[in-house]
Write a protein that holds these residues in place. Sequence first.
Motif, PDB file in Angstrom:
ATOM      1  N   MET A 367       0.790  -1.114   0.061  1.00  0.00           N
ATOM      2  CA  MET A 367       0.138   0.073  -0.052  1.00  0.00           C
ATOM      3  C   MET A 367       0.905   1.295   0.020  1.00  0.00           C
ATOM      4  SD  MET A 367      -2.795  -1.814   0.299  1.00  0.00           S
ATOM      5  CE  MET A 367      -4.162  -0.538   1.029  1.00  0.00           C
ATOM      6  N   PHE A 368       0.405   2.149  -0.602  1.00  0.00           N
ATOM      7  CA  PHE A 368       1.122   3.383  -0.670  1.00  0.00           C
ATOM      8  C   PHE A 368       0.284   4.891  -0.219  1.00  0.00           C
ATOM      9  CE2 PHE A 368       2.462   7.588  -2.495  1.00  0.00           C
ATOM     10  CZ  PHE A 368       3.835   7.559  -2.304  1.00  0.00           C
ATOM     11  N   LYS A 369       0.947   5.673   0.849  1.00  0.00           N
ATOM     12  CA  LYS A 369       0.005   6.738   1.319  1.00  0.00           C
ATOM     13  C   LYS A 369      -0.043   7.736   0.473  1.00  0.00           C
ATOM     14  CE  LYS A 369       1.424   9.084   4.941  1.00  0.00           C
ATOM     15  NZ  LYS A 369       2.478   9.208   6.132  1.00  0.00           N
ATOM     16  N   TYR A 370      -1.034   7.928  -0.408  1.00  0.00           N
ATOM     17  CA  TYR A 370      -1.301   8.872  -1.147  1.00  0.00           C
ATOM     18  C   TYR A 370      -2.109  10.127  -0.666  1.00  0.00           C
ATOM     19  CZ  TYR A 370      -0.698   5.559  -5.152  1.00  0.00           C
ATOM     20  OH  TYR A 370      -0.305   4.730  -6.107  1.00  0.00           O
ATOM     21  N   PRO A 371      -2.114  11.320  -1.117  1.00  0.00           N
ATOM     22  CA  PRO A 371      -2.796  12.267  -0.427  1.00  0.00           C
ATOM     23  C   PRO A 371      -4.029  11.996   0.045  1.00  0.00           C
ATOM     24  CG  PRO A 371      -1.262  13.322  -2.378  1.00  0.00           C
ATOM     25  CD  PRO A 371      -1.564  11.625  -2.428  1.00  0.00           C
ATOM     26  N   PHE A 372      -4.865  11.065  -1.022  1.00  0.00           N
ATOM     27  CA  PHE A 372      -6.270  10.619  -0.606  1.00  0.00           C
ATOM     28  C   PHE A 372      -6.659   9.490   0.091  1.00  0.00           C
ATOM     29  CE2 PHE A 372      -4.733   9.929  -5.081  1.00  0.00           C
ATOM     30  CZ  PHE A 372      -4.627   8.391  -5.148  1.00  0.00           C
ATOM     31  N   GLY A 373      -5.299   9.039   0.643  1.00  0.00           N
ATOM     32  CA  GLY A 373      -5.609   7.876   1.482  1.00  0.00           C
ATOM     33  C   GLY A 373      -4.541   6.765   1.113  1.00  0.00           C
ATOM     34  N   VAL A 374      -4.522   5.713   2.053  1.00  0.00           N
ATOM     35  CA  VAL A 374      -3.635   4.740   1.945  1.00  0.00           C
ATOM     36  C   VAL A 374      -4.337   3.535   0.825  1.00  0.00           C
ATOM     37  CG1 VAL A 374      -2.340   2.770   2.925  1.00  0.00           C
ATOM     38  CG2 VAL A 374      -2.647   5.002   4.150  1.00  0.00           C
ATOM     39  N   GLN A 375      -3.793   3.609  -0.239  1.00  0.00           N
ATOM     40  CA  GLN A 375      -4.317   2.719  -1.367  1.00  0.00           C
ATOM     41  C   GLN A 375      -3.401   1.602  -1.910  1.00  0.00           C
ATOM     42  OE1 GLN A 375      -7.525   3.091  -2.683  1.00  0.00           O
ATOM     43  NE2 GLN A 375      -8.228   4.753  -1.170  1.00  0.00           N
ATOM     44  N   GLU A 376      -3.817   0.484  -2.646  1.00  0.00           N
ATOM     45  CA  GLU A 376      -3.290  -0.369  -3.049  1.00  0.00           C
ATOM     46  C   GLU A 376      -2.379   0.039  -4.282  1.00  0.00           C
ATOM     47  OE1 GLU A 376      -5.422  -3.917  -4.589  1.00  0.00           O
ATOM     48  OE2 GLU A 376      -3.777  -4.301  -6.169  1.00  0.00           O
ATOM     49  N   LEU A 377      -0.928  -0.245  -4.568  1.00  0.00           N
ATOM     50  CA  LEU A 377      -0.169   0.050  -5.368  1.00  0.00           C
ATOM     51  C   LEU A 377       0.253  -1.210  -6.038  1.00  0.00           C
ATOM     52  CD1 LEU A 377       1.841   1.681  -6.796  1.00  0.00           C
ATOM     53  CD2 LEU A 377       3.393   1.645  -4.917  1.00  0.00           C
ATOM     54  N   TRP A 378       0.739  -2.141  -5.378  1.00  0.00           N
ATOM     55  CA  TRP A 378       1.266  -3.363  -5.842  1.00  0.00           C
ATOM     56  C   TRP A 378       0.503  -4.834  -5.372  1.00  0.00           C
ATOM     57  CZ3 TRP A 378       7.138  -3.144  -7.316  1.00  0.00           C
ATOM     58  CH2 TRP A 378       7.424  -4.161  -8.233  1.00  0.00           C
TER      59      TRP A 378
END
Length: 556
Positions: A367-378
Amino acid sequence: MDAIVALAKRRGFIFQSSEIYGGFNGFFDYGPLGSELKKNIRDCWWNDMVRRRDDIVGLESSIIMHPKVWEASGHVAGFTDPLVDCKASKMRYRADQLFFAKVGIHPEPIEFTQADEATRAEYFERLKPRDGRKKVVEPSAKVLEIVAAFRREEEAAARAETVSGEGIGYVSALETERTTAALREKAELLKRKVGARGILVVAKPKDFTDATPEEVALIPSPATGNPGDLTEARSFNMMFQTNVGAMTDAASVSYLRPETAQGMFVDFKNVVDTGRVKLPFGIAQIGKSFRNEITPRNFIFRSREFEQMEMEYFIHEDADWAKCHQEWIEWCRQWLLSIGLPESHLSLYAHPKAKLAFYSKGTVDIMFKYPFGVQELWGIAARGDYDLKQHATASGKPMEYFDELSKKKFVPHVIEPAVGVDRILLAVLCAGYAEEDVKDEKGNVEKRTVLRLSPRIAPVKVAVLPLLKNKETLVGRARALYQKLQRRYAVFYDDGGAIGRRYRRQDEIGTPWCVTIDFDTIEKPGDTFTLRERDSMQQTRITETELFALLEEKVY
Ligand code: ATP
């Protein structure tokens, strides 16, 4: 996020697709810098994943494949998202991205009487400083005690996860970085609307896929705010259909691939028979995938056309899959760090066993901490032998591997790390973007926007800047260096404007180094240039040989 989107547009990283026609939702174009950045991400992955490993080979399969591929893989029947329609507004939402919560009022504790309520109101009233009154009036011990008890009740209510009884209604909100806060705000409004008194309790939010039929009728539509407007969740196939050949009938229906992975399974035998590969080995592919996402959003995070980098790592049927799975999770994590993503922004999410597909042994998402929340990356999935067996059954062609050691034939199992190029690109932009106060040469404070991109992926590696553009000797030396660098690296030549301004322009697009050809270059021995580093803004002197050595070390 808005600043990042604005920079991406302003500096030619990412444009809306078909912008002159008003854009096309869920599709994007990568501009001059964006296409370089994307290519660098792809190249780094390909080099590390395929060229620098002895056990992985590459593949480029076609985007449109035989429709039977998608029947066998389960995509025709099961590649669906649950959808909810708002009957009144005609808006359509993904059920797993629509959140709701039951709202209730916490029963007042019996020991609090009307008089206590009045005391509490008075307490807050007294704390307010008034015109002409210098000091607030100290509340009595009794008042403080009552207020403390109220606080305890309020905290308990805030922690409560369920609302007992009928409550006062439901609230709903779409998934964002502040879904819970939005639900609470709507709950406050609801309390005021129904004229309820007491402590507000908002139950733990759930997504619409968990709504019971009774709840569906009570949850308000996010578009209209009215309960009863939403339909139950229905399945919607996300594959884009097309027709192959001159006829547009049922027999000509085919699909734009929703993932690249099936190419590796369908070509498994071809690679084994021609590629001189031995278990364990992997087949990797980079390519476009298409999904008719219901709610494309968060810029390029969820789009309808995107690019995937996937690898199928085939292992012995008796191999320790859990160990291999762990090793791939760690490999992927390390790779993300190697292209400059900060460790603090990465986390792991293991899918709960109950939510896995029946054939899946385990899936872990980075997961990656994007500005819009922690979301699936890989996503890194252990898929057993499901895919190869499905294709063996559907095509009638064996998908077995002959193991020379044991002299046994079997269908290998697979570990699949699957990642989107666009999601990585968004992650590096988000993690790298910064606005800082810096001092210019005269000591004045000014703002600088900087993109801290790793030299591995930065679209421009070095900017070559002659100090003055009308000085023949400076320009001549600068152009000679520029042309030499150009043979191996993406470089930029800029002779326009004050040197400080030129540095800032490069900071904003993430160029790690600027090289200035100045009077010391041409007048002093050693043929050295000023090397200015983006992050520290430090300036040192460097020779051409040293510059090439630096690039050789950092750009790989
Ligand atoms: P999500 O749950 O976010 O829809 P997924 O679990 O369906 O993703 P996979 O099918 O595992 O995704 O695809 C592998 C990778 O492809 C994801 O980890 C993501 O990086 C990328 N990806 C998937 N869907 C999209 C999309 N619509 N836009 C951009 N990238 C995507």
